[in-house]
Design a protein around this motif. Structure first.
Motif, PDB file in Angstrom:
ATOM      1  N   ALA A 152     -11.278  42.557  34.544  1.00 15.77           N
ATOM      2  CA  ALA A 152     -10.425  43.629  34.033  1.00 15.77           C
ATOM      3  C   ALA A 152      -9.904  43.284  32.642  1.00 15.77           C
ATOM      4  O   ALA A 152      -9.887  44.141  31.741  1.00 15.77           O
ATOM      5  N   PHE A 153      -9.493  42.029  32.467  1.00 13.75           N
ATOM      6  CA  PHE A 153      -9.022  41.598  31.149  1.00 13.75           C
ATOM      7  C   PHE A 153     -10.138  41.696  30.112  1.00 13.75           C
ATOM      8  O   PHE A 153      -9.950  42.245  29.024  1.00 13.75           O
ATOM      9  N   ALA A 154     -11.306  41.140  30.451  1.00 10.56           N
ATOM     10  CA  ALA A 154     -12.416  41.118  29.500  1.00 10.56           C
ATOM     11  C   ALA A 154     -12.848  42.527  29.107  1.00 10.56           C
ATOM     12  O   ALA A 154     -13.062  42.821  27.921  1.00 10.56           O
ATOM     13  N   ASP A 155     -12.980  43.420  30.091  1.00  8.37           N
ATOM     14  CA  ASP A 155     -13.420  44.785  29.797  1.00  8.37           C
ATOM     15  C   ASP A 155     -12.414  45.512  28.910  1.00  8.37           C
ATOM     16  O   ASP A 155     -12.795  46.180  27.936  1.00  8.37           O
ATOM     17  N   ALA A 156     -11.129  45.391  29.241  1.00 13.13           N
ATOM     18  CA  ALA A 156     -10.102  46.080  28.466  1.00 13.13           C
ATOM     19  C   ALA A 156      -9.990  45.490  27.065  1.00 13.13           C
ATOM     20  O   ALA A 156      -9.835  46.227  26.077  1.00 13.13           O
ATOM     21  N   TYR A 157     -10.096  44.167  26.971  1.00 20.56           N
ATOM     22  CA  TYR A 157      -9.967  43.527  25.664  1.00 20.56           C
ATOM     23  C   TYR A 157     -11.122  43.923  24.750  1.00 20.56           C
ATOM     24  O   TYR A 157     -10.924  44.163  23.546  1.00 20.56           O
ATOM     25  N   VAL A 160     -10.446  47.279  23.118  1.00 18.26           N
ATOM     26  CA  VAL A 160      -9.467  47.355  22.032  1.00 18.26           C
ATOM     27  C   VAL A 160      -9.779  46.380  20.895  1.00 18.26           C
ATOM     28  O   VAL A 160      -9.342  46.586  19.757  1.00 18.26           O
ATOM     29  N   VAL A 161     -10.551  45.304  21.193  1.00 14.82           N
ATOM     30  CA  VAL A 161     -10.949  44.341  20.157  1.00 14.82           C
ATOM     31  C   VAL A 161     -12.444  44.060  20.339  1.00 14.82           C
ATOM     32  O   VAL A 161     -12.851  43.013  20.837  1.00 14.82           O
ATOM     33  N   PRO A 162     -13.279  45.006  19.936  1.00 14.88           N
ATOM     34  CA  PRO A 162     -14.723  44.855  20.186  1.00 14.88           C
ATOM     35  C   PRO A 162     -15.353  43.670  19.471  1.00 14.88           C
ATOM     36  O   PRO A 162     -16.415  43.200  19.879  1.00 14.88           O
ATOM     37  N   ASP A 163     -14.718  43.167  18.412  1.00 15.87           N
ATOM     38  CA  ASP A 163     -15.269  42.036  17.668  1.00 15.87           C
ATOM     39  C   ASP A 163     -14.454  40.768  17.918  1.00 15.87           C
ATOM     40  O   ASP A 163     -14.277  39.941  17.028  1.00 15.87           O
ATOM     41  N   ASP A 231       0.100  49.142  21.364  1.00 18.41           N
ATOM     42  CA  ASP A 231      -0.717  50.089  22.115  1.00 18.41           C
ATOM     43  C   ASP A 231      -1.968  49.413  22.678  1.00 18.41           C
ATOM     44  O   ASP A 231      -2.417  49.730  23.790  1.00 18.41           O
ATOM     45  N   LYS A 232      -2.518  48.440  21.939  1.00 18.96           N
ATOM     46  CA  LYS A 232      -3.687  47.718  22.439  1.00 18.96           C
ATOM     47  C   LYS A 232      -3.303  46.773  23.565  1.00 18.96           C
ATOM     48  O   LYS A 232      -4.035  46.635  24.551  1.00 18.96           O
TER      49      LYS A 232
END
Length: 265
Positions: A152-157, A160-163, A231-232
């Motif tokens: 869940a953390f990895a997917d959400a991160y 919001v921070v694709p790079d 917000d992220k």
């Protein structure tokens, strides 16, 4: 979460986020010059310890309660101010540029913070402040949250921070290997200066239970989230909160604490 370890600044792979800068050295804050300095209110009377990257003072308070005279150096004024509110003496500065002003200590401790220090500068700065025969110890707490929480953390991160400049998820074994290698690199960097000897590594295993709320409180202090806009952060928090709630509102984490120590020649 990151490489699987949580801390006040986050996992080892977050080190590219870097230190804040600033200077707040004050040689009169109960940690004076020479061997007979006395102690300020709230300080111990035992060995003098410098806590590098003391954050909110978690390690500093334990050292103080054990009888040590503790001075923290912390680049983030928000964390430094919190630590001061708990009675910890803190000077606001990045360790690499901190001025010890002629002071020496019996031990230098970096509790989940040494990965933020420039390895080309840090050992020499420790040698500058640590007395002959004194001890340097760096330690990290390593754990991986349950798979649903980590995912869940990895997917959400990633949303919001694709790079993101660091690895978002690893197995427990990969995390341990990564941190053990980091301990070895830290020891090698100190020994290479010719100013230190007697490198040792230690490991201790333990467990800690979290509720949804207590885990989110911890997660919000990690280096992967603190630089993000609110917000992220909220996107990641909501995803992780939902994942833990779906597991019954809590979990027990298995930790390993890895430490490396060297002695000042």
């Amino acid at each position: 979460m990151g490489s699987g370890a949580t801390s006040e600044r986050g996992p080892n792979t977050d080190s590219g986020l870097g230190y804040a800068t600033g200077s707040g050295a004050n040689p009169d804050m109960g940690f004076g010059h020479g061997p007979d300095t006395g102690s300020a209110p709230g300080l111990g009377t035992g060995p003098r310890v410098l806590d590098v990257g003391c954050g909110t003072g978690i390690a500093a308070r334990q050292l103080r309660d054990a009888g040590c005279t503790v001075l923290g150096v912390e680049p983030d004024e928000r964390m430094a101010e919190f630590a001061r509110g708990t009675g910890v003496i803190v000077e606001t500065a990045a360790f690499e540029s901190w001025d010890p002003a002629g002071r020496t200590v019996d031990a230098v401790v970096a509790a989940q913070s040494w990965h933020w220090v420039d390895p080309a500068v840090g050992p020499a700065q420790v040698a500058r402040v640590l007395r002959s025969g004194g001890l340097f110890v760096a330690l990290w707490h390593v754990f991986t949250p349950p798979d649903p929480v980590a995912q869940a953390f990895a997917d959400a991160y990633r949303r919001v921070v694709p790079d993101a400049p660091f690895q978002l998820s690893t197995t427990a074994e990969q995390a341990l290997q990564s941190y053990a290698a980091g301990c070895t690199r830290t020891a090698d960097a100190f020994l290479a200066t010719g100013e230190f000897s007697g490198a040792e590594q230690w490991r201790a295993d333990w467990e800690h239970s979290y509720t949804t709320g207590s885990y989110l409180d911890l997660m919000l202090t990690t280096g992967s989230l603190t630089p993000l806009a609110r917000d992220k952060v909220d996107v990641v928090v909501d995803a992780v909160s939902n994942a833990i709630d779906a597991m019954g509102g809590g979990f027990t984490a298995s930790y390993s604490t890895l430490a490396v120590a060297v002695v000042r020649a």
